[in-house]
Scaffold this active site. Structure first.
Site, PDB file in Angstrom:
ATOM      1  N   SER A 183       0.817  -1.217   0.000  1.00 31.00           N
ATOM      2  CA  SER A 183       0.000   0.000   0.000  1.00 31.00           C
ATOM      3  C   SER A 183       0.848   1.265   0.000  1.00 31.00           C
ATOM      4  O   SER A 183       0.452   2.279  -0.573  1.00 31.00           O
ATOM      5  CB  SER A 183      -0.934  -0.004   1.217  1.00 31.00           C
ATOM      6  OG  SER A 183      -1.842  -1.088   1.149  1.00 31.00           O
ATOM      7  N   ARG A 354     -35.653 -25.945  -1.741  1.00 27.48           N
ATOM      8  CA  ARG A 354     -35.506 -26.892  -0.637  1.00 27.48           C
ATOM      9  C   ARG A 354     -36.679 -26.770   0.337  1.00 27.48           C
ATOM     10  O   ARG A 354     -36.988 -25.686   0.820  1.00 27.48           O
ATOM     11  CB  ARG A 354     -34.207 -26.596   0.103  1.00 27.48           C
ATOM     12  CG  ARG A 354     -33.958 -27.459   1.333  1.00 27.48           C
ATOM     13  CD  ARG A 354     -33.518 -28.840   0.953  1.00 27.48           C
ATOM     14  NE  ARG A 354     -33.105 -29.609   2.126  1.00 27.48           N
ATOM     15  CZ  ARG A 354     -32.386 -30.709   2.072  1.00 27.48           C
ATOM     16  NH1 ARG A 354     -31.972 -31.165   0.895  1.00 27.48           N
ATOM     17  NH2 ARG A 354     -32.048 -31.355   3.172  1.00 27.48           N
ATOM     18  N   GLN A 373     -34.050 -17.747   7.732  1.00 28.40           N
ATOM     19  CA  GLN A 373     -33.454 -17.797   6.393  1.00 28.40           C
ATOM     20  C   GLN A 373     -33.711 -16.499   5.645  1.00 28.40           C
ATOM     21  O   GLN A 373     -32.823 -15.987   4.938  1.00 28.40           O
ATOM     22  CB  GLN A 373     -34.018 -18.990   5.609  1.00 28.40           C
ATOM     23  CG  GLN A 373     -33.286 -19.319   4.320  1.00 28.40           C
ATOM     24  CD  GLN A 373     -32.017 -20.131   4.542  1.00 28.40           C
ATOM     25  OE1 GLN A 373     -31.507 -20.194   5.652  1.00 28.40           O
ATOM     26  NE2 GLN A 373     -31.507 -20.752   3.499  1.00 28.40           N
ATOM     27  N   THR A 462      -7.911  -7.020  -0.771  1.00 28.71           N
ATOM     28  CA  THR A 462      -6.510  -6.648  -0.588  1.00 28.71           C
ATOM     29  C   THR A 462      -5.911  -5.932  -1.785  1.00 28.71           C
ATOM     30  O   THR A 462      -5.246  -4.909  -1.628  1.00 28.71           O
ATOM     31  CB  THR A 462      -5.671  -7.910  -0.276  1.00 28.71           C
ATOM     32  OG1 THR A 462      -6.215  -8.558   0.872  1.00 28.71           O
ATOM     33  CG2 THR A 462      -4.228  -7.555  -0.020  1.00 28.71           C
ATOM     34  N   GLU A 464      -5.413  -3.747  -5.370  1.00 32.41           N
ATOM     35  CA  GLU A 464      -5.832  -2.381  -5.724  1.00 32.41           C
ATOM     36  C   GLU A 464      -6.060  -1.531  -4.473  1.00 32.41           C
ATOM     37  O   GLU A 464      -6.875  -0.620  -4.477  1.00 32.41           O
ATOM     38  CB  GLU A 464      -7.100  -2.404  -6.590  1.00 32.41           C
ATOM     39  CG  GLU A 464      -6.899  -2.972  -7.971  1.00 32.41           C
ATOM     40  CD  GLU A 464      -5.962  -2.142  -8.816  1.00 32.41           C
ATOM     41  OE1 GLU A 464      -6.036  -0.905  -8.787  1.00 32.41           O
ATOM     42  OE2 GLU A 464      -5.120  -2.731  -9.513  1.00 32.41           O
ATOM     43  N   ASP A 466      -5.388  -2.168   0.016  1.00 29.36           N
ATOM     44  CA  ASP A 466      -5.959  -2.878   1.147  1.00 29.36           C
ATOM     45  C   ASP A 466      -7.167  -2.104   1.676  1.00 29.36           C
ATOM     46  O   ASP A 466      -7.142  -0.874   1.777  1.00 29.36           O
ATOM     47  CB  ASP A 466      -4.899  -3.006   2.244  1.00 29.36           C
ATOM     48  CG  ASP A 466      -5.434  -3.659   3.496  1.00 29.36           C
ATOM     49  OD1 ASP A 466      -5.425  -4.898   3.572  1.00 29.36           O
ATOM     50  OD2 ASP A 466      -5.878  -2.911   4.391  1.00 29.36           O
TER      51      ASP A 466
END
Length: 681
Positions: A183, A354, A373, A462, A464, A466
């Site tokens: 960085s 489901r 859910q 991470t 381009e 952090d």
């Protein structure tokens, strides 16, 4: 609760009920009263859903390019990435996919990137649906290698390299990150020393820590690299460091692809994810390049060694150089939204399919009918829409920046791209894991993609920049706009956003507003945005005061570190405010009435879910009374239930073809039949 507090609460409640009658008006905008009601039937759809209308809203520019890419890869099963594939085979397949995209499908990414970035980023998202490694490979070659040459170079570089980069005859790398410096780009140690006698730069890796590391395209395919190095000018009185500049350095022969003399290349090996991208490490041992290989847009050197620049200082030249490279962050933000869409699509469709448990002697119910859910997945679905509109706006702003080069727009894009990239990628990383867990054991099967999505996307947090560093950039920008200077000076409000937000704070922390809990008020976009901006304003104000206090004893760096968590929270709060504001704008632009209702539903869920998740902050500042907090939580539950009724149609509107999604449990139909084929039934 003592009697006095109880009486106060009763009085506030009565005032609130009276106020709700007084503020209701026939002239109130219809947007505030239009929302979906929860349906009693689990299968009922409360409004008609025109999926094509939603698709058009979600896609933005480049729809024809997107469909062209989809059709091409649907007709080329030989270009599909298998579930099980070795590192070396994956790298070769990714390179084959990229060259086919350009040479056979006819997509011209570099031309798009330079002339119409929104189209480029749309294509980048589309190829990410095919294989995230392909999306990153495309970004490395065109936006990093190609973009650096086109944006940091001048006409001579554009004329020399454009065609070769466009048709991938000049595959290239972007060599910025070093083993000891990621960085902190100004701290890199690679040098490019000018040799006036031979009119050349000599590129050197002075120590192990200066090894260029994690360089995409370097290990196997790259022939060139944009190398970031300190430009050194020797003289009789000593060497002069002119700061970080970019240079075109050939690394492999154009004839036989052999590594060139003085260049040392190593393979970074098998990674957690993105193994279709050949990351490598580079060292340079007195590698000589022509003076013309300096990308000289912001600083040039004559044959006699005279340095010239329109920018007077190293820091200004460095800022201008990095400012031209924000396109990578724009692409990562939008690409991360695409990965969130894939994850939510698979989890939602599976949860609708489901069925498990239910009332005695009755059919089992869909697991998406369970409140738990719904509250896992429906806020993610709303977030995917919210992030999509924010990233589309960022792409438009980036396109405007490339056309106008106006300082205000450049600064805005720099801050927004940093903040949105950090916020969206962090959210998506967590969302993928939640989606996997929501699909139980089936989510653990590699063929259903969550493992690959999680591993391939993880590095988005991470590279381009952090995410923690990028959020600090956003916080620093906010503080600059809040005060004219920091150390020991009187703080002055200079930004209308903050001034307006503090006005909102003063007007809304009263018994009537803080206790209002009726649905019409909570689903009012003005209340929602005011709440977000109030929180940001308070965090900004208190951050500035804390920094001034601690700097007297700890100094500037120490004070910043002491307040770091506060500053990161400030940046995230600001970005959430931006995202909500862009969502509101998208709702207003939507002309289809049914689509607009759905967008309002998702907007309300996004906003109230975020407020509830940070309800402690709003309670601590007396912005939300206990009864209002309880009502917000109830509204989130209701909104999740309402969204569940149209969840299938909402993920269909992402427009991801089954043939490219390929996760058996996430297909639109025949999921279990398709799934069992993978185990031989």
């Amino acid at each position: 609760m003592d009697s006095a507090k109880w009486e106060d609460a009763v009085v506030f409640r009565r005032i609130q009920r009276l106020a709700s009658h007084l503020v209701a008006s026939p002239t109130m905008p219809s947007e505030e009263t239009l929302c979906l009601e929860a349906c009693s039937s689990g299968n009922a759809v409360p409004v008609s859903v025109r999926i094509d209308a939603l698709k058009e809203i979600m896609t933005g520019a480049g729809r024809e390019d997107r469909e062209k890419v989809f059709r091409f890869f649907e007709e080329r099963p030989d270009l599909q990435t298998p579930v099980e594939i070795s590192k070396d085979a994956h790298r070769e397949l990714t390179y084959k996919q990229l060259t086919a995209l350009v040479r056979e499908c006819g997509i011209r990414p570099l031309q798009m990137y330079m002339k119409d970035p929104a189209r480029y980023f749309t294509v980048m998202e589309a190829v990410g649906f095919i294989d995230i490694s392909l999306g990153i490979k495309m970004g490395v070659h065109f936006s990093l290698w190609g973009g650096s040459v086109m944006n940091l170079g001048t006409k001579k570089h554009q004329e020399k390299y454009f065609a070769g980069i466009e048709n991938i005859e000049y595959p290239g790398c972007f060599a910025m990150t070093e083993l000891h410096h990621g960085s902190n780009v100004q701290g890199i140690q690679t040098t490019a020393t000018f040799d006036k006698e031979r009119d050349e730069f000599v590129v050197n890796t002075p120590n192990e820590g200066a090894t260029k590391w994690w360089i995409g395209n370097a290990a196997v395919h790259g022939k060139f690299a944009t190398v970031f190095a300190k430009l050194v000018l020797p003289s009789a009185s000593g060497d002069t460091d002119m700061g970080v500049h970019a240079f075109v350095v050939p690394i492999r022969s154009m004839v036989d692809h052999s590594v060139l003399p003085g260049v040392e290349i190593r393979d970074c090996g098998y990674k957690v994810g993105l193994n279709g991208v050949d990351n490598g490490a580079l060292r340079f041992h007195s590698v000589r390049i022509p003076r013309d290989n300096l990308l000289n847009r912001f600083g040039d050197l004559s044959k006699d060694g005279k340095y010239t620049s329109t920018l007077p200082t190293i820091n200004k030249r460095f800022a201008a150089t990095l400012g031209e490279l924000v396109g990578g962050r724009v692409g990562l933000a939008y690409g991360s939204v695409g990965i969130l869409k894939v994850s939510v699509t698979i989890a939602t469709r599976y949860s609708l399919l489901r069925r498990q448990f239910g009332p005695p002697d009755q059919p089992e119910v869909s697991i998406l009918d369970y409140q738990s859910q719904q509250q896992k997945l429906m806020p993610m679905l709303a977030s995917a829409y919210a992030f999509n509109f924010a990233s589309l706006d960022l792409m438009d702003r980036y396109s405007e920046m490339k056309k106008t080069h106006e300082d205000d727009i450049i600064a805005d894009v720099h801050s927004l791209s940093a903040g949105l990239k950090a916020y969206i990628t962090s959210y998506t990383a967590k969302a993928i894991s939640t989606c996997r867990e929501s699909c139980g054991g089936h989510g653990y099967a590699a063929v259903n993609k969550f493992g690959a999505l999680r591993n391939d996307h993880d590095i988005f947090q991470t590279f381009e920049g952090d995410n923690t560093v990028l959020l600090q950039q956003v916080a620093a920008d906010l503080l600059k706009q809040y005060k004219k200077k920091f150390e020991g000076a009187t703080l002055a409000v200079t930004w209308n956003y903050l001034r307006d937000s503090m006005g909102t704070y003063l007007s809304q922390t009263n018994p009537v507003v803080t206790h209002r809990d009726e649905k019409m008020h909570l689903r009012d976009p003005r209340f929602q945005l005011d709440a977000f901006q109030f929180r940001t304003a308070r965090l900004l104000h208190t951050a500035a005061l804390r920094l001034r206090k601690h700097s007297k004893r700890l100094g500037g760096f120490g004070a910043w570190n002491r307040c770091l968590n506060h500053l990161l929270t400030l940046a995230e709060s600001h970005i959430e405010s931006v995202i909500l504001a862009k969502f509101n704008e998208a709702v207003k632009r939507c002309e289809d009435p049914d689509a607009r209702k759905l967008l309002r539903l998702l907007r309300d869920l996004y906003a109230l879910d975020r407020i509830w998740n940070d309800i402690g902050t709003f309670r601590n500042q007396d912005y939300v009374a206990p009864n209002k907090a309880k009502a917000i939580h109830k509204q989130v539950e209701i909104l999740c239930a309402e969204t569940r009724q149209v969840a299938g149609q909402l993920v269909d509107a992402f427009g991801i073809p089954d043939s490219l999604l390929r996760a058996p449990i996430g297909l639109q139909s025949g999921q279990y039949t398709e799934y069992t084929h993978y185990v031989g039934f």
